[in-house]
Write a protein that holds these residues in place. Structure first.
Motif, PDB file in Angstrom:
ATOM      1  N   TYR A  37       0.863  -1.174   0.000  1.00 26.87           N
ATOM      2  CA  TYR A  37       0.000   0.000   0.000  1.00 26.87           C
ATOM      3  C   TYR A  37       0.888   1.209   0.000  1.00 26.87           C
ATOM      4  O   TYR A  37       1.921   1.207   0.674  1.00 26.87           O
ATOM      5  CB  TYR A  37      -0.875   0.045   1.258  1.00 26.87           C
ATOM      6  N   CYS A  39       1.316   5.762  -1.077  1.00 28.73           N
ATOM      7  CA  CYS A  39       0.844   7.006  -1.672  1.00 28.73           C
ATOM      8  C   CYS A  39       2.072   7.793  -2.099  1.00 28.73           C
ATOM      9  O   CYS A  39       3.189   7.539  -1.638  1.00 28.73           O
ATOM     10  CB  CYS A  39      -0.007   7.817  -0.716  1.00 28.73           C
ATOM     11  N   SER A  42       0.711  12.872  -4.710  1.00 26.95           N
ATOM     12  CA  SER A  42      -0.710  13.224  -4.736  1.00 26.95           C
ATOM     13  C   SER A  42      -1.442  12.658  -3.522  1.00 26.95           C
ATOM     14  O   SER A  42      -2.655  12.752  -3.416  1.00 26.95           O
ATOM     15  CB  SER A  42      -1.339  12.749  -6.046  1.00 26.95           C
ATOM     16  N   GLU A  47      -6.967   9.098  -6.812  1.00 29.44           N
ATOM     17  CA  GLU A  47      -6.584   7.866  -7.506  1.00 29.44           C
ATOM     18  C   GLU A  47      -7.799   6.981  -7.637  1.00 29.44           C
ATOM     19  O   GLU A  47      -8.617   6.873  -6.720  1.00 29.44           O
ATOM     20  CB  GLU A  47      -5.492   7.128  -6.727  1.00 29.44           C
ATOM     21  N   LYS A  61      -0.878  -1.239  -4.339  1.00 25.00           N
ATOM     22  CA  LYS A  61       0.083  -1.219  -5.448  1.00 25.00           C
ATOM     23  C   LYS A  61       0.827  -2.553  -5.454  1.00 25.00           C
ATOM     24  O   LYS A  61       0.740  -3.308  -4.493  1.00 25.00           O
ATOM     25  CB  LYS A  61       1.116  -0.101  -5.246  1.00 25.00           C
ATOM     26  N   GLN A  88      -2.528   8.593 -16.080  1.00 25.39           N
ATOM     27  CA  GLN A  88      -3.382   9.004 -14.964  1.00 25.39           C
ATOM     28  C   GLN A  88      -2.566   9.066 -13.672  1.00 25.39           C
ATOM     29  O   GLN A  88      -1.532   8.394 -13.559  1.00 25.39           O
ATOM     30  CB  GLN A  88      -4.534   8.004 -14.771  1.00 25.39           C
ATOM     31  N   ASP A  91       0.320   6.207 -11.618  1.00 29.10           N
ATOM     32  CA  ASP A  91       1.013   5.229 -12.474  1.00 29.10           C
ATOM     33  C   ASP A  91       2.180   4.580 -11.750  1.00 29.10           C
ATOM     34  O   ASP A  91       2.522   3.436 -12.047  1.00 29.10           O
ATOM     35  CB  ASP A  91       1.539   5.895 -13.759  1.00 29.10           C
ATOM     36  N   GLY A  92       2.778   5.314 -10.815  1.00 30.32           N
ATOM     37  CA  GLY A  92       3.816   4.691 -10.003  1.00 30.32           C
ATOM     38  C   GLY A  92       5.147   5.403 -10.014  1.00 30.32           C
ATOM     39  O   GLY A  92       5.311   6.472 -10.602  1.00 30.32           O
TER      40      GLY A  92
HETATM   41  N1  LIG Z   1       8.659   9.382  -1.916  1.00 29.93           N
HETATM   42  C1  LIG Z   1       8.279   8.113  -1.894  1.00 29.93           C
HETATM   43  N2  LIG Z   1       8.847   7.255  -1.034  1.00 29.93           N
HETATM   44  C2  LIG Z   1       8.476   5.958  -0.994  1.00 29.93           C
HETATM   45  N3  LIG Z   1       7.533   5.426  -1.773  1.00 29.93           N
HETATM   46  C3  LIG Z   1       6.930   6.239  -2.646  1.00 29.93           C
HETATM   47  C4  LIG Z   1       7.260   7.624  -2.750  1.00 29.93           C
HETATM   48  N4  LIG Z   1       6.505   8.164  -3.711  1.00 29.93           N
HETATM   49  C5  LIG Z   1       5.733   7.166  -4.199  1.00 29.93           C
HETATM   50  N5  LIG Z   1       5.976   6.024  -3.549  1.00 29.93           N
HETATM   51  C6  LIG Z   1       5.353   4.748  -3.800  1.00 29.93           C
HETATM   52  O1  LIG Z   1       5.021   4.692  -5.182  1.00 29.93           O
HETATM   53  C7  LIG Z   1       3.625   4.462  -5.335  1.00 29.93           C
HETATM   54  C8  LIG Z   1       3.151   5.155  -6.571  1.00 29.93           C
HETATM   55  O2  LIG Z   1       3.302   6.550  -6.425  1.00 29.93           O
HETATM   56  P1  LIG Z   1       2.392   7.548  -7.257  1.00 29.93           P
HETATM   57  O3  LIG Z   1       2.303   7.064  -8.645  1.00 29.93           O
HETATM   58  O4  LIG Z   1       1.092   7.790  -6.560  1.00 29.93           O
HETATM   59  O5  LIG Z   1       3.319   8.829  -7.171  1.00 29.93           O
HETATM   60  P2  LIG Z   1       2.925  10.344  -7.257  1.00 29.93           P
HETATM   61  O6  LIG Z   1       4.168  11.096  -7.002  1.00 29.93           O
HETATM   62  O7  LIG Z   1       1.738  10.615  -6.350  1.00 29.93           O
HETATM   63  O8  LIG Z   1       2.539  10.521  -8.775  1.00 29.93           O
HETATM   64  P3  LIG Z   1       1.075  10.711  -9.414  1.00 29.93           P
HETATM   65  O9  LIG Z   1       0.864  12.190  -9.450  1.00 29.93           O
HETATM   66  O10 LIG Z   1       1.146  10.054 -10.752  1.00 29.93           O
HETATM   67  O11 LIG Z   1       0.111   9.991  -8.500  1.00 29.93           O
HETATM   68  C9  LIG Z   1       3.017   4.966  -4.042  1.00 29.93           C
HETATM   69  O12 LIG Z   1       1.784   4.356  -3.802  1.00 29.93           O
HETATM   70  C10 LIG Z   1       4.058   4.555  -3.027  1.00 29.93           C
HETATM   71  O13 LIG Z   1       3.918   3.177  -2.734  1.00 29.93           O
END
Ligand SMILES: Nc1ncnc2c1ncn2[C@@H]1O[C@H](COP(=O)(O)OP(=O)(O)OP(=O)(O)O)[C@@H](O)[C@H]1O
Ligand SMILES: [Mg+2]
Length: 119
Positions: A37, A39, A42, A47, A61, A88, A91-92
């Motif tokens: 899990y 974030c 965003s 999402e 995830k 969207q 994506d990760g």
């Molecule tokens: N700074 C971070 N440190 C550790 N894990 C992270 C970090 N950023 C993202 N993750 C992991 O990567 C996953 C996917 O991140 P996500 O795609 O939501 O990134 P985002 O920066 O919010 O981009 P978007 O705007 O596309 O959502 C998250 O659910 C988390 O598990």
């Protein structure tokens, strides 16, 4: 010994099959897959998971961890970006680390030869 690199790809669970196939296609030999899990920037807001907008801030995830030495890191990044892209939110992320060592327990081999098939 050739440099070992660990690459973590955290992406949507529904992209796992495509990602796995893309990595296999470029010769990635081993991977570890975990349901997680998370974030990101965003904070999980906006999402969509299984057709629903997720308002809690932790979204399911998958994390695919792979260690490479022969396959170029750039190639792994390209394959993962292509397989996981939807455009969207959520994506990760991909994280790249230098890895100090690897050990194949059965043979005691260390470093690059621990993860290379001798064939
Ligand atoms: N700074 C971070 N440190 C550790 N894990 C992270 C970090 N950023 C993202 N993750 C992991 O990567 C996953 C996917 O991140 P996500 O795609 O939501 O990134 P985002 O920066 O919010 O981009 P978007 O705007 O596309 O959502 C998250 O659910 C988390 O598990
Ligand atoms: Mg996000």
């Amino acid at each position: 010994m050739r440099k070992l690199t660990k690459i973590d790809i955290i992406t949507r669970p529904e992209k796992l099959e495509e990602l796995k196939d893309a990595l296999n296609a470029i010769g990635v030999a081993g991977m570890t897959v975990t349901q997680v899990y998370g974030c990101g920037l965003s904070k999980g807001h906006k999402e969509v998971y299984r057709g629903r907008e997720v308002t809690i801030n932790l979204v399911p995830k998958v994390k695919v961890e792979t260690v490479v030495c022969e396959v170029p890191v750039e190639k792994v990044l390209e394959a993962a970006k292509q397989a996981c892209f939807t455009g969207q939110i959520g994506d990760g992320k991909i994280f790249v680390y230098s890895l100090e060592n690897a050990v194949r327990i059965r043979t005691g081999e260390e470093g690059d030869i621990a993860i290379i098939d001798p064939e």
